[in-house]
Design a protein around this motif. Structure first.
Motif, PDB file in Angstrom:
ATOM      1  N   MET A  30       0.851  -1.187   0.000  1.00 51.21           N
ATOM      2  CA  MET A  30       0.000   0.000   0.000  1.00 51.21           C
ATOM      3  C   MET A  30       0.897   1.251   0.000  1.00 51.21           C
ATOM      4  O   MET A  30       0.705   2.177   0.758  1.00 51.21           O
ATOM      5  N   VAL A  35      -0.681   3.274  -4.963  1.00 48.51           N
ATOM      6  CA  VAL A  35      -2.001   3.741  -4.549  1.00 48.51           C
ATOM      7  C   VAL A  35      -2.329   5.158  -5.025  1.00 48.51           C
ATOM      8  O   VAL A  35      -3.460   5.439  -5.403  1.00 48.51           O
ATOM      9  N   VAL A  43      -2.204   1.209  -9.219  1.00 46.17           N
ATOM     10  CA  VAL A  43      -3.180   0.146  -9.479  1.00 46.17           C
ATOM     11  C   VAL A  43      -4.564   0.797  -9.427  1.00 46.17           C
ATOM     12  O   VAL A  43      -4.926   1.393  -8.412  1.00 46.17           O
ATOM     13  N   ALA A  46      -6.998   0.986  -6.245  1.00 47.13           N
ATOM     14  CA  ALA A  46      -6.296   0.615  -5.008  1.00 47.13           C
ATOM     15  C   ALA A  46      -6.640   1.570  -3.874  1.00 47.13           C
ATOM     16  O   ALA A  46      -6.846   1.149  -2.734  1.00 47.13           O
ATOM     17  N   THR A  49      -9.600   0.861  -1.593  1.00 52.31           N
ATOM     18  CA  THR A  49      -9.524  -0.162  -0.552  1.00 52.31           C
ATOM     19  C   THR A  49      -9.079   0.404   0.791  1.00 52.31           C
ATOM     20  O   THR A  49      -9.219  -0.262   1.820  1.00 52.31           O
TER      21      THR A  49
END
Length: 67
Positions: A30, A35, A43, A46, A49
């Motif tokens: 992360m 991110v 990604v 991302a 999340t």
């Protein structure tokens, strides 16, 4: 050099039940590069999340303290 990573389709569930006695919480990569918008290895989705991870970490820590 920017790279685009293709993420395969996956199903998103509204609710998931997890047995903490038989589960592990693993948070992988992360980092800002994965991110954050503009990251070299970003990604798609991302960042979406992060709120769920933020909810799960205190639950995991509380369970770990009790057991």
């Amino acid at each position: 050099m920017a790279a685009i990573v293709t993420v395969p389709e996956y199903e998103i569930h509204e609710r998931v039940t997890i047995d903490p006695a038989r589960s592990a919480l693993v948070v992988v990569d992360m980092q800002n590069d994965f991110v954050s918008e503009g990251g070299r290895l970003v990604v798609p989705d991302a960042a979406a999340t992060l709120p769920a991870i933020g909810v799960l970490i205190p639950i995991y820590l509380a369970y770990r303290e009790l057991h």
